[in-house]
Enzyme design. Structure first.
Site, PDB file in Angstrom:
ATOM      1  N   CYS A  61      -0.633  32.232   9.334  1.00  0.00           N
ATOM      2  CA  CYS A  61      -0.175  31.437   8.210  1.00  0.00           C
ATOM      3  C   CYS A  61       1.269  31.793   7.868  1.00  0.00           C
ATOM      4  O   CYS A  61       1.607  32.941   7.660  1.00  0.00           O
ATOM      5  CB  CYS A  61      -1.141  31.750   7.075  1.00  0.00           C
ATOM      6  SG  CYS A  61      -0.583  31.454   5.467  1.00  0.00           S
ATOM      7  N   CYS A  68      -0.091  39.006   6.242  1.00  0.00           N
ATOM      8  CA  CYS A  68       0.221  37.572   6.216  1.00  0.00           C
ATOM      9  C   CYS A  68       1.723  37.342   6.052  1.00  0.00           C
ATOM     10  O   CYS A  68       2.362  37.907   5.164  1.00  0.00           O
ATOM     11  CB  CYS A  68      -0.531  36.928   5.061  1.00  0.00           C
ATOM     12  SG  CYS A  68      -0.010  35.245   4.727  1.00  0.00           S
ATOM     13  N   GLU A  73       3.519  24.457   6.126  1.00  0.00           N
ATOM     14  CA  GLU A  73       2.821  24.254   7.388  1.00  0.00           C
ATOM     15  C   GLU A  73       1.491  23.543   7.162  1.00  0.00           C
ATOM     16  O   GLU A  73       0.792  23.812   6.182  1.00  0.00           O
ATOM     17  CB  GLU A  73       2.549  25.604   8.054  1.00  0.00           C
ATOM     18  CG  GLU A  73       3.828  26.308   8.455  1.00  0.00           C
ATOM     19  CD  GLU A  73       3.579  27.637   9.136  1.00  0.00           C
ATOM     20  OE1 GLU A  73       4.510  28.449   9.152  1.00  0.00           O
ATOM     21  OE2 GLU A  73       2.466  27.859   9.652  1.00  0.00           O
ATOM     22  N   LEU A 108     -12.747  38.059   2.042  1.00  0.00           N
ATOM     23  CA  LEU A 108     -13.317  39.348   1.666  1.00  0.00           C
ATOM     24  C   LEU A 108     -12.506  40.491   2.305  1.00  0.00           C
ATOM     25  O   LEU A 108     -11.982  41.350   1.621  1.00  0.00           O
ATOM     26  CB  LEU A 108     -14.788  39.382   2.114  1.00  0.00           C
ATOM     27  CG  LEU A 108     -15.688  40.464   1.543  1.00  0.00           C
ATOM     28  CD1 LEU A 108     -15.661  40.482   0.028  1.00  0.00           C
ATOM     29  CD2 LEU A 108     -17.120  40.271   2.050  1.00  0.00           C
ATOM     30  N   ASN A 162      -4.210  37.736  14.324  1.00  0.00           N
ATOM     31  CA  ASN A 162      -3.271  37.155  15.268  1.00  0.00           C
ATOM     32  C   ASN A 162      -1.973  37.951  15.158  1.00  0.00           C
ATOM     33  O   ASN A 162      -1.290  37.864  14.145  1.00  0.00           O
ATOM     34  CB  ASN A 162      -3.055  35.683  14.889  1.00  0.00           C
ATOM     35  CG  ASN A 162      -2.271  34.949  15.931  1.00  0.00           C
ATOM     36  OD1 ASN A 162      -2.507  35.116  17.118  1.00  0.00           O
ATOM     37  ND2 ASN A 162      -1.333  34.137  15.489  1.00  0.00           N
TER      38      ASN A 162
END
Ligand code: SF4
Length: 349
Positions: free
Chosen positions: A328, A118, A94, A210, A285
């Site tokens: 992602c 993720c 992507e 972090l 998200n």
């Protein structure tokens, strides 16, 4: 069948074998990275190409075009555009065109760090993305919009593909007309990065993920990140920021009820006090199939205000293209899931 390469070095060697001198090599790399045709007529006679090289331009262009092809494009309401690209071996990555002339590129297919929030981390590492393939993402992006900033925040951990990422950064800083501070190397933190980048001619800015100031919690969120305590990470970041004269961008994905509480506000205030740094708070998200929730915007805003009141330069950001699977690896995951489910072809068009 054109010769397939994924790294920049063999491509440069191929140019030299065809008679390219350094000025010719530079001209062709500039044209490619500007998203322009390799046979664009030169303005200066010193840029005229040797006949052997000129004759091979169509083949060279075909090889570069074959590095990555756009499978689908997804326009976000915020002006971003997410691209799903297919590499020559059929793997997909992507790339995101960002508002204000930026591009976010992928450095690996999959990722070994396995951050629990993720989608990319779920697949593990499938393969490295070569330097030529990373540059191809920028070249494709430049055909669609101006690009003045390149962030290595797509799929993958750049520190785990360090040689190729460093080569890509050197090429972008040398031939693509991008200011060095506008090349952003994003990492969960790895000592090899802090040893390597200061030695390079083109030194990128650094974004450090972090996500928590507490060792145990950070380990739970980033299970296979290198064993670096948050204090040590910030110390290494600060030395690099002072060396390069650009602030470190600390990235913090906000997960409701996990790392958005008063304990972390205290931790951040302690850790980043008087540091040459910007803290980016990015509300998670929501991704189907993960147990994590996005905190309310008002809560995120209050956290940002509390940190600002403690003297921490804090920005509350929305991740680009939230309406088009912004997390992602989400586009790729949807494509892979569709194939596993027996539906052939692209589900995005
Ligand atoms: S967030 Fe980045 S480092 Fe973590 S698993 Fe995803 S791609 Fe890898």
């Amino acid at each position: 069948m054109p010769l397939m390469v994924t790294q920049l070095t063999p491509f440069r060697e191929r140019l030299r074998a065809l008679g390219a001198r350094p000025c010719h090599e530079e001209r062709l790399l500039r044209l490619w990275l500007e998203g322009r045709a390799l046979d664009t007529p030169p303005k200066r006679s010193t840029h005229y190409l040797p006949a052997t090289l000129k004759a091979q331009l169509p083949t060279l262009a075909t090889s570069l075009d074959a590095l990555a092809q756009v499978v689908s494009q997804h326009q976000g309401a915020d002006g971003s555009q997410r691209l799903l690209l297919q590499l020559a071996d059929g793997q997909t990555v992507e790339t995101v065109l960002l508002p204000r002339d930026g591009i976010c590129i992928s450095s690996q297919v999959g990722c070994a760090v396995g951050c629990v929030f993720c989608m990319t981390g779920r697949s593990g590492l499938l393969r490295q993305v070569g330097s030529a393939e990373m540059l191809a993402q920028v070249a494709i992006g430049r055909r669609l919009q101006p690009v003045h900033k390149v962030v290595f925040m797509g799929m993958g951990e750049p520190a785990h593909n360090l040689e190729a990422v460093v080569d890509t950064i050197q090429a972008l800083g040398s031939y693509a007309g991008i200011a060095h501070k506008n090349l952003v190397f994003s990492t969960v933190g790895d000592k090899r990065v802090f040893e390597r980048l200061p030695r390079e001619r083109v030194r990128p800015a650094l974004a450090l993920s972090l996500h928590s100031t507490q060792v145990v919690r950070r380990k739970q969120l980033l299970p296979r990140a290198p064993e670096l305590a948050p204090e040590e990470l910030v110390e290494l970041g600060e030395a690099y920021a002072r060396l390069t004269n650009y602030p470190i961008q600390y990235q913090w994905t906000l997960l409701a009820g996990i790392n958005d509480g008063p304990d972390e506000i205290e931790g951040i205030a302690r850790l980043l006090a008087n540091k040459y740094a910007v803290l980016n708070l990015i509300p998670f998200n929501s991704v189907e199939g993960t147990p994590f929730q996005r905190p309310e915007w008002e809560h995120c805003s209050a956290m940002a205000q509390a940190l600002k009141a403690r003297g921490i330069l804090t920005k509350l950001r929305r991740s680009a293209g939230q309406d088009v699977d912004a997390g992602c690896g989400q586009l790729r995951a949807r494509l892979v899931n569709a194939k596993v489910g027996g539906k052939e072809g692209c589900v995005y068009k």
